[in-house]
Design a protein around this motif. Structure first.
Motif, PDB file in Angstrom:
ATOM      1  N   GLY A 270      37.423  48.448  26.294  1.00 36.01           N
ATOM      2  CA  GLY A 270      38.291  47.791  27.262  1.00 36.01           C
ATOM      3  C   GLY A 270      37.786  47.944  28.681  1.00 36.01           C
ATOM      4  N   ALA A 271      37.358  49.156  29.030  1.00 35.18           N
ATOM      5  CA  ALA A 271      36.832  49.396  30.379  1.00 35.18           C
ATOM      6  C   ALA A 271      35.558  48.595  30.620  1.00 35.18           C
ATOM      7  CB  ALA A 271      36.564  50.886  30.574  1.00 35.18           C
ATOM      8  N   ALA A 272      34.663  48.565  29.633  1.00 34.63           N
ATOM      9  CA  ALA A 272      33.392  47.851  29.795  1.00 34.63           C
ATOM     10  C   ALA A 272      33.611  46.353  29.941  1.00 34.63           C
ATOM     11  CB  ALA A 272      32.480  48.148  28.604  1.00 34.63           C
ATOM     12  N   LEU A 273      34.448  45.768  29.089  1.00 29.62           N
ATOM     13  CA  LEU A 273      34.705  44.332  29.165  1.00 29.62           C
ATOM     14  C   LEU A 273      35.387  43.959  30.479  1.00 29.62           C
ATOM     15  CD1 LEU A 273      35.911  43.698  25.501  1.00 29.62           C
ATOM     16  CD2 LEU A 273      33.780  42.882  26.532  1.00 29.62           C
ATOM     17  N   ALA A 274      36.324  44.788  30.930  1.00 29.75           N
ATOM     18  CA  ALA A 274      37.034  44.493  32.180  1.00 29.75           C
ATOM     19  C   ALA A 274      36.095  44.576  33.380  1.00 29.75           C
ATOM     20  CB  ALA A 274      38.193  45.467  32.357  1.00 29.75           C
ATOM     21  N   MET A 275      35.236  45.587  33.415  1.00 31.44           N
ATOM     22  CA  MET A 275      34.288  45.700  34.522  1.00 31.44           C
ATOM     23  C   MET A 275      33.293  44.547  34.505  1.00 31.44           C
ATOM     24  SD  MET A 275      33.530  49.805  34.670  1.00 31.44           S
ATOM     25  CE  MET A 275      32.226  49.563  35.874  1.00 31.44           C
ATOM     26  N   ALA A 276      32.844  44.159  33.310  1.00 31.46           N
ATOM     27  CA  ALA A 276      31.927  43.025  33.206  1.00 31.46           C
ATOM     28  C   ALA A 276      32.591  41.745  33.699  1.00 31.46           C
ATOM     29  CB  ALA A 276      31.453  42.860  31.768  1.00 31.46           C
ATOM     30  N   GLY A 277      33.865  41.566  33.340  1.00 28.64           N
ATOM     31  CA  GLY A 277      34.590  40.387  33.795  1.00 28.64           C
ATOM     32  C   GLY A 277      34.776  40.362  35.294  1.00 28.64           C
ATOM     33  N   CYS A 278      35.180  41.490  35.868  1.00 34.72           N
ATOM     34  CA  CYS A 278      35.354  41.587  37.312  1.00 34.72           C
ATOM     35  C   CYS A 278      34.046  41.298  38.046  1.00 34.72           C
ATOM     36  CB  CYS A 278      35.883  42.974  37.664  1.00 34.72           C
ATOM     37  SG  CYS A 278      36.186  43.239  39.415  1.00 34.72           S
ATOM     38  N   LEU A 279      32.967  41.842  37.505  1.00 32.74           N
ATOM     39  CA  LEU A 279      31.655  41.655  38.127  1.00 32.74           C
ATOM     40  C   LEU A 279      31.210  40.203  38.046  1.00 32.74           C
ATOM     41  CD1 LEU A 279      29.238  42.979  39.474  1.00 32.74           C
ATOM     42  CD2 LEU A 279      28.397  43.624  37.212  1.00 32.74           C
ATOM     43  N   MET A 280      31.373  39.584  36.884  1.00 32.82           N
ATOM     44  CA  MET A 280      30.961  38.198  36.715  1.00 32.82           C
ATOM     45  C   MET A 280      31.778  37.263  37.602  1.00 32.82           C
ATOM     46  SD  MET A 280      28.707  36.380  35.112  1.00 32.82           S
ATOM     47  CE  MET A 280      28.203  37.351  33.694  1.00 32.82           C
ATOM     48  N   GLN A 281      33.079  37.499  37.701  1.00 28.51           N
ATOM     49  CA  GLN A 281      33.922  36.691  38.565  1.00 28.51           C
ATOM     50  C   GLN A 281      33.485  36.812  40.022  1.00 28.51           C
ATOM     51  OE1 GLN A 281      37.687  38.413  37.541  1.00 28.51           O
ATOM     52  NE2 GLN A 281      38.177  36.844  36.023  1.00 28.51           N
ATOM     53  N   THR A 282      33.092  38.015  40.419  1.00 25.34           N
ATOM     54  CA  THR A 282      32.648  38.241  41.789  1.00 25.34           C
ATOM     55  C   THR A 282      31.346  37.507  42.067  1.00 25.34           C
ATOM     56  OG1 THR A 282      33.707  40.423  41.820  1.00 25.34           O
ATOM     57  CG2 THR A 282      31.998  40.006  43.469  1.00 25.34           C
ATOM     58  N   LEU A 283      30.410  37.590  41.142  1.00 29.60           N
ATOM     59  CA  LEU A 283      29.119  36.942  41.346  1.00 29.60           C
ATOM     60  C   LEU A 283      29.261  35.426  41.387  1.00 29.60           C
ATOM     61  CD1 LEU A 283      26.924  39.086  38.909  1.00 29.60           C
ATOM     62  CD2 LEU A 283      26.997  39.235  41.402  1.00 29.60           C
ATOM     63  N   ALA A 284      30.130  34.874  40.530  1.00 27.79           N
ATOM     64  CA  ALA A 284      30.293  33.425  40.456  1.00 27.79           C
ATOM     65  C   ALA A 284      31.334  32.894  41.428  1.00 27.79           C
ATOM     66  CB  ALA A 284      30.687  33.028  39.035  1.00 27.79           C
ATOM     67  N   ARG A 285      32.115  33.806  42.038  1.00 29.19           N
ATOM     68  CA  ARG A 285      33.200  33.415  42.935  1.00 29.19           C
ATOM     69  C   ARG A 285      34.164  32.470  42.231  1.00 29.19           C
ATOM     70  NH1 ARG A 285      29.274  32.187  48.109  1.00 29.19           N
ATOM     71  NH2 ARG A 285      28.768  34.350  48.615  1.00 29.19           N
ATOM     72  N   ASN A 286      34.478  32.808  40.992  1.00 31.93           N
ATOM     73  CA  ASN A 286      35.357  31.961  40.189  1.00 31.93           C
ATOM     74  C   ASN A 286      36.132  32.841  39.222  1.00 31.93           C
ATOM     75  OD1 ASN A 286      36.334  30.112  38.075  1.00 31.93           O
ATOM     76  ND2 ASN A 286      35.066  28.601  39.126  1.00 31.93           N
ATOM     77  N   ARG A 287      37.453  32.655  39.166  1.00 33.47           N
ATOM     78  CA  ARG A 287      38.302  33.496  38.321  1.00 33.47           C
ATOM     79  C   ARG A 287      38.069  33.266  36.834  1.00 33.47           C
ATOM     80  NH1 ARG A 287      44.015  31.758  40.165  1.00 33.47           N
ATOM     81  NH2 ARG A 287      44.801  33.614  39.118  1.00 33.47           N
ATOM     82  N   LEU A 288      37.511  32.126  36.474  1.00 33.79           N
ATOM     83  CA  LEU A 288      37.292  31.819  35.074  1.00 33.79           C
ATOM     84  C   LEU A 288      35.937  32.286  34.563  1.00 33.79           C
ATOM     85  CD1 LEU A 288      38.754  28.195  34.880  1.00 33.79           C
ATOM     86  CD2 LEU A 288      39.868  30.353  34.301  1.00 33.79           C
TER      87      LEU A 288
END
Length: 331
Positions: A70-88
């Motif tokens: 859960g921690a790994a997937l959530a951090m990966a999601g937060c990071l990807m959203q930040t890099l792409a500047r998109n919530r999806l």
């Protein structure tokens, strides 16, 4: 590295307390109901043999796997959203989860590949990311082209998984099935250990570039003026997202909506303008452990895979995001 502000610190503490409550519930609730005191005694090695067996042998390993994934997937999601500047832009939506799953299933069903599922999942995640990045062209991880490319890659990977399962014996397909829906039943001790090491390394690396990640909410010229090395930050961030996603999928399969729900909650609770990596990890761990607890107790003795539980809970929220997009930046 940036120091957390007061609001973020309070949020992290509150999420940590909630996570501890979820852990206690996961260890206490089941066919044999235990009290928090009995759980604590079992963890301290002072419980009776039956309680010790249930807590330390049957439930603890699964709970730890839920926390880490859960921690790994959530951090990966937060990071990807930040890099792409998109919530999806989460690993599940842009196809990284599906590609990692396809490669992991390939190792499980035995198609002449002898690598461990964790190695294969990492390979699949890296391949999907490279393809999505290449198809996005000059925009890289920014813009909807990256997301659309990832969705297409994810669909192809999902189809490949089904083809693999359709061409093997039923017993082999059943062994690989948990990888396709997201389940903590498919975990192996080796994969969990590798995930724990990878998560620790990834978290420390992300804390080291947290200031640079915070500047990605601004335009590229502003971020550069603030001293951010955009290319190296994005490459490192993308690599860490692939690492965390691949290792998590090697343990639990695709549970993509954790990467959407947890960062969203963290951003709501934390100070705007910061990338809430720690809060996302705590929220993701709590979501995963709670979803797994619901999956194994709601319809007991039948067990519902955790990926199905998160899909039931997260899909309406995904629709809400699509229908009412936030005006705030994802960072």
């Amino acid at each position: 590295m940036t120091l957390p502000d007061k609001r973020t610190t309070i949020t992290n503490i509150a999420l940590f307390v909630v996570m501890l409550a979820a852990i206690t519930a996961s260890l206490a609730i089941g066919t044999l109901q235990l009290t928090p005191t009995e759980v604590a005694l079992a963890l301290a090695g002072q419980a009776d043999p039956m309680t010790d067996l249930v807590v330390n042998q049957l439930r603890l390993d699964r709970t730890l796997a839920g926390l880490l994934t859960g921690a790994a997937l959530a951090m990966a999601g937060c990071l990807m959203q930040t890099l792409a500047r998109n919530r999806l832009a989460t690993p599940g939506i842009i196809g990284i989860d599906n590609a990692a799953t396809a490669f992991a299933v390939a190792s499980v069903v035995g198609i002449g590949v002898s690598l461990a599922p964790s190695t294969m999942a990492l390979t699949g995640a890296a391949v999907a990311t490279a393809l999505a990045f290449g198809l996005a062209g000059a925009k890289g991880t920014r813009g909807y082209r990256f997301i659309v490319a990832g969705i297409g890659i994810g669909a192809i990977a999902g189809s490949a998984t089904q083809v693999l399962l359709s061409r093997v014996a039923i017993d082999t397909a059943n062994a690989a099935y948990p990888w396709t829906v997201g389940s903590l039943n498919a975990r192996s001790d080796q994969s969990v250990l590798v995930l724990a090491v990878g998560l620790g390394i990834g978290y420390l690396a992300l804390m080291g570039i947290s200031r640079a990640l915070n500047t990605l909410q601004f335009s590229d010229p502003v971020a550069i003026a603030l001293g951010t090395r955009l290319r190296s930050t994005r490459v490192l961030g993308l690599g860490l997202s692939v690492l965390l996603t691949g290792l998590a999928v090697s343990v639990c399969g695709p549970v993509g909506l954790i990467a959407l729900l947890a960062p969203e909650l963290a951003r709501t609770l934390c100070r705007p303008g910061k990338v809430p990596l720690t809060a996302s990890a705590l929220a993701g761990a709590t979501f995963m452990v709670t979803a797994d607890l619901l999956g194994r107790t709601l319809f007991s003795p039948l067990e519902v895979p955790v990926g199905i539980i998160t899909a039931i809970i997260g899909s309406p929220y995904l629709l809400w995001i699509l229908l009412r997009p936030s005006q705030r930046s994802p960072t």
